[in-house]
Design a protein around this motif. Structure first.
Motif, short mmCIF file in Angstrom:
data_model
loop_
_atom_site.label_atom_id
_atom_site.label_comp_id
_atom_site.label_asym_id
_atom_site.label_seq_id
_atom_site.Cartn_x
_atom_site.Cartn_y
_atom_site.Cartn_z
N VAL A 1 0.86 -1.18 0.00
CA VAL A 1 0.00 0.00 0.00
C VAL A 1 0.90 1.23 0.00
N ILE A 2 0.55 2.20 -0.82
CA ILE A 2 1.33 3.43 -0.92
C ILE A 2 0.41 4.62 -0.68
N LEU A 3 0.73 5.42 0.30
CA LEU A 3 0.02 6.66 0.54
C LEU A 3 0.81 7.79 -0.09
N MET A 4 0.21 8.49 -1.03
CA MET A 4 0.86 9.64 -1.64
C MET A 4 0.59 10.86 -0.75
N LYS A 5 1.64 11.36 -0.16
CA LYS A 5 1.51 12.47 0.79
C LYS A 5 1.29 13.79 0.05
N SER A 6 0.85 14.77 0.78
CA SER A 6 0.52 16.06 0.17
C SER A 6 1.72 16.73 -0.48
N ASN A 7 2.94 16.37 -0.04
CA ASN A 7 4.15 16.93 -0.66
C ASN A 7 4.62 16.11 -1.86
N GLY A 8 3.82 15.11 -2.25
CA GLY A 8 4.15 14.30 -3.41
C GLY A 8 5.02 13.10 -3.12
N GLN A 9 5.42 12.91 -1.86
CA GLN A 9 6.28 11.79 -1.51
C GLN A 9 5.45 10.56 -1.14
N PRO A 10 5.89 9.38 -1.56
CA PRO A 10 5.14 8.16 -1.23
C PRO A 10 5.52 7.61 0.13
N GLU A 11 4.53 7.14 0.86
CA GLU A 11 4.75 6.46 2.14
C GLU A 11 4.30 5.02 1.95
N GLN A 12 5.25 4.07 2.05
CA GLN A 12 4.95 2.68 1.72
C GLN A 12 4.68 1.85 2.96
N THR A 13 3.70 0.97 2.85
CA THR A 13 3.36 0.05 3.92
C THR A 13 2.67 -1.16 3.30
N ASN A 14 1.83 -1.86 4.04
CA ASN A 14 1.05 -2.97 3.48
C ASN A 14 -0.38 -2.86 3.97
N LEU A 15 -1.23 -3.73 3.48
CA LEU A 15 -2.66 -3.62 3.80
C LEU A 15 -2.92 -3.76 5.29
N ASN A 16 -2.15 -4.57 5.97
CA ASN A 16 -2.31 -4.74 7.42
C ASN A 16 -2.03 -3.45 8.18
N GLU A 17 -1.05 -2.69 7.71
CA GLU A 17 -0.59 -1.50 8.42
C GLU A 17 -1.13 -0.20 7.82
N MET A 18 -2.01 -0.31 6.86
CA MET A 18 -2.49 0.86 6.13
C MET A 18 -3.10 1.93 7.04
N ILE A 19 -3.92 1.50 7.97
CA ILE A 19 -4.64 2.45 8.81
C ILE A 19 -3.68 3.29 9.65
N GLU A 20 -2.65 2.66 10.19
CA GLU A 20 -1.70 3.40 11.03
C GLU A 20 -0.98 4.48 10.24
N ILE A 21 -0.63 4.19 8.99
CA ILE A 21 0.04 5.18 8.14
C ILE A 21 -0.91 6.32 7.80
N VAL A 22 -2.15 5.98 7.47
CA VAL A 22 -3.13 7.00 7.10
C VAL A 22 -3.40 7.94 8.26
#
Length: 432
Positions: free
Chosen positions: A98-119
């Motif tokens: 799972v990749i969260l594209m941050k507002s500054n355009g940088q990707p934050e990588q994790t997996n489906l299990n950890e998605m909520i914590e990153i978000v």
């Protein structure tokens, strides 16, 4: 010989039997004898038959579109005739990137299990539009990697408003068709060309990274995978306060089919329906339980739209949405595509182009059930724009033409049509 080998082998036999009258064929070209291997193929040909285990994306990319279509269609049709394949592959949540594209355009990588914590760590996530992109093939394919990159860049531009819109079709000749002005208000207004700032968040569920072979694609358990992702979406609502009315799922290929199940699971667990699902060349489903609804269908979200670009290859010509767009008609491939993978990825490229601010109406289409009806001005109904700007009150089958190279959209008024064909009429070959 393993089941997958037998599966592909019999598929080719069936295709050969229907291709031309040979041994055991009556005057009406029907099979009257058993399908003995020696009736159709030599020993050398039998030995050379590939199984799903042996087929790779690289091989498909090295074939012509027509060769790739024949290989995929043979396997697909047999799987529907005798249901010889059963879904048996479901990726683990910890293995789905799972990749969260941050507002500054940088990707934050994790997996489906950890998605909520990153978000949870992203400020203001879910206060505006949330787009969830579910990929369908691995980026080991250059065509997939390029298409995915274009879509991510388009959303970053849409949500951050940093660049000018794409140069609209100045480098390519216009269609030989003469556009006819309609009474639609937008024909006389240029205001839509001015990019407007849109705020939102992009979350990528990279399911395609787990589909590392044609075997995995063919055996993917769409239902279990979709329910797994659906539960993760429920967590977004319950733990991050993301309301369902701002969630837009964009599903690519098999990711589109999985998106339908995910949305149904979301509704089952929350009682609420997601806002929109956009299917980018939804894939054929090879393995499925005949007693279970599998894949995407109209009604899985408040609005479901689909872009079909490889109906005879990796994609399906079956209608899956409130509105289905068929580029060059229901039996065509994407213009300019060199192989079936690229043809499938053109849907992602078209949608990405429409996402870029100022290009929302680059892909005008009209209601018609075939390219001949479209070309003969026999379609009718309200004009639609394929892509991000598709209006939610539209239904039916829509046809359009595109350019073979980027920019793909013709960015011109759709041809005026004269009659009405109704919504989602069937054609005889609607089998995929």
């Amino acid at each position: 010989m393993n089941p997958l080998k037998i599966f592909c082998f019999v598929a080719i036999l069936v295709a050969a039997a229907s291709a031309s009258p040979r041994h055991g064929m009556s005057k009406d070209n029907s099979v009257t004898s058993s399908l003995k291997p020696s009736d159709w193929l030599s020993a050398a040909e039998l030995e050379a038959l590939p199984s799903v285990d042996d087929i790779t994306l690289q091989q498909l990319e090295n074939m012509s579109v027509e060769e790739g279509e024949r290989m995929i269609e043979k396997a697909y049709h047999l799987s529907q005739i005798n249901h010889s394949l059963r879904p048996s592959f479901t990726p683990s949540p910890s293995n789905v990137p799972v990749i969260l594209m941050k507002s500054n355009g940088q990707p934050e990588q994790t997996n489906l299990n950890e998605m909520i914590e990153i978000v949870k760590q992203e400020p203001n996530f879910g206060n505006e539009e949330v787009t969830i992109f579910i990929t369908g093939l691995p980026e080991t394919s250059p065509a997939v990697a390029k298409a995915n990159k274009k879509l991510v860049e388009a959303y970053m531009q849409r949500y951050n408003g940093l660049r000018q819109p794409i140069n609209n079709n100045k480098d390519y000749e216009q269609s030989s068709d003469k556009e006819i002005a309609t009474s639609s208000e937008e024909d006389y207004s240029e205001s839509w060309k001015k990019p407007k700032a849109t705020k939102g968040n992009l979350l990528i569920i990279n399911l395609g990274a787990t589909i590392t072979s044609m075997k995995r694609l063919a055996l993917l358990d769409v239902v279990q995978t979709g329910e797994m992702i659906g539960k993760a979406l429920v967590q977004l609502t319950n733990e991050v306060d993301v309301p369902q009315e701002i969630i837009h799922i964009v599903g690519q290929g098999m990711g589109a089919q999985v998106a339908g199940v995910a949305a149904r699971e979301y509704k089952r667990l929350t009682g609420h329906q997601l806002r929109r699902i956009t299917a980018l060349d939804p894939s054929k489903i090879f393995a499925k339980d005949t007693l279970t609804l599998t894949g995407l269908t109209r009604g899985d979200a408040d609005f479901v739209d689909a872009i079909h670009t490889s109906t005879c290859g990796m994609g399906t010509r079956r209608r899956v949405g409130d509105i289905d767009f068929y580029v060059n008609g229901p039996h065509s491939k994407a213009p300019g595509a060199r192989n079936v993978v690229e043809a499938s990825m053109r849907a992602t490229r078209y949608f990405a182009e429409s996402v870029r601010p100022g290009n929302e109406r680059n892909f005008p289409a009209v209601a018609a059930n075939s390219i001949s009806q479209y070309e003969n001005n026999e379609g009718s109904g309200k004009r639609a724009y394929m892509g991000i700007a598709t209006e939610y009150d539209l239904e039916g089958d829509y046809i359009l033409k595109v350019n073979p190279k980027s920019p793909f959209g013709k960015s011109a008024a759709a041809k005026k049509q004269s009659t009405y064909h109704g919504l989602h009429q069937s054609w005889r070959s609607d089998k995929n």
